[in-house]
Design a protein around this motif. Structure first.
Motif: not given
Length: 144
Positions: A39-42, A45-54, A56-66
């Motif tokens: 997902d994204s906000i502002g 990026y908000l990246i939702y991860l799973n490991k086993g039964n846990l 995680y929500k990871v925040i990653s800044e958007m980058q303008s460069e490819k």
């Protein structure tokens, strides 16, 4: 309560918007996580991860460069080192302090951009990783 307010102000009053990564971070070793949502906000990026039964929500800044690196995809697994946004090593007047994750549910990253835990998904912390640039996986040069 006074120290908690000071800690929150210190954590997020920095005007350097180049990176959300604190140099004095507590980082976990690389583990495999499966992406189940993006997902994204502002400008984040908000990246939702799973490991086993846990989850995680990871925040990653958007980058303008490819980037030429691999773009992460929902349903795939990636080896990442996650760092807690709340579990930072900080000093105020030579005293070690830490945020108390149970008392803070949201963090303001930009004006009017709050990124929150999602307890209904079992996400009780927010994370970031130096293994991603936006949605692109950063490949270690040593692994080639």
């Amino acid at each position: 309560m006074k120290y908690l307010l000071i800690l929150i102000i210190v954590l997020f009053s920095c005007n350097n918007k180049k990176s959300i990564i604190n140099e004095s971070k507590v980082q976990e070793s690389k583990q495999n996580y499966k992406v189940f949502k993006v997902d994204s906000i502002g400008s984040f990026y908000l990246i939702y991860l799973n490991k086993g039964n846990l989850n995680y929500k990871v925040i990653s800044e958007m980058q303008s460069e490819k980037k030429a690196n691999e773009l992460i995809e929902v349903g795939k697994e990636y080896s990442l080192s996650l760092s807690s946004v709340f579990n930072q090593k900080l000093k105020i007047k030579d005293k070690k302090v830490r945020a108390v994750p149970l008392m803070v549910d949201c963090i303001q990253f930009e004006k009017n951009i709050n990124i929150c835990k999602e307890k209904e998904l079992g996400i009780n912390d927010l994370h970031y990783t130096s293994d991603l640039s936006g949605l692109h996986l950063i490949v270690d040069k040593d692994s080639d």
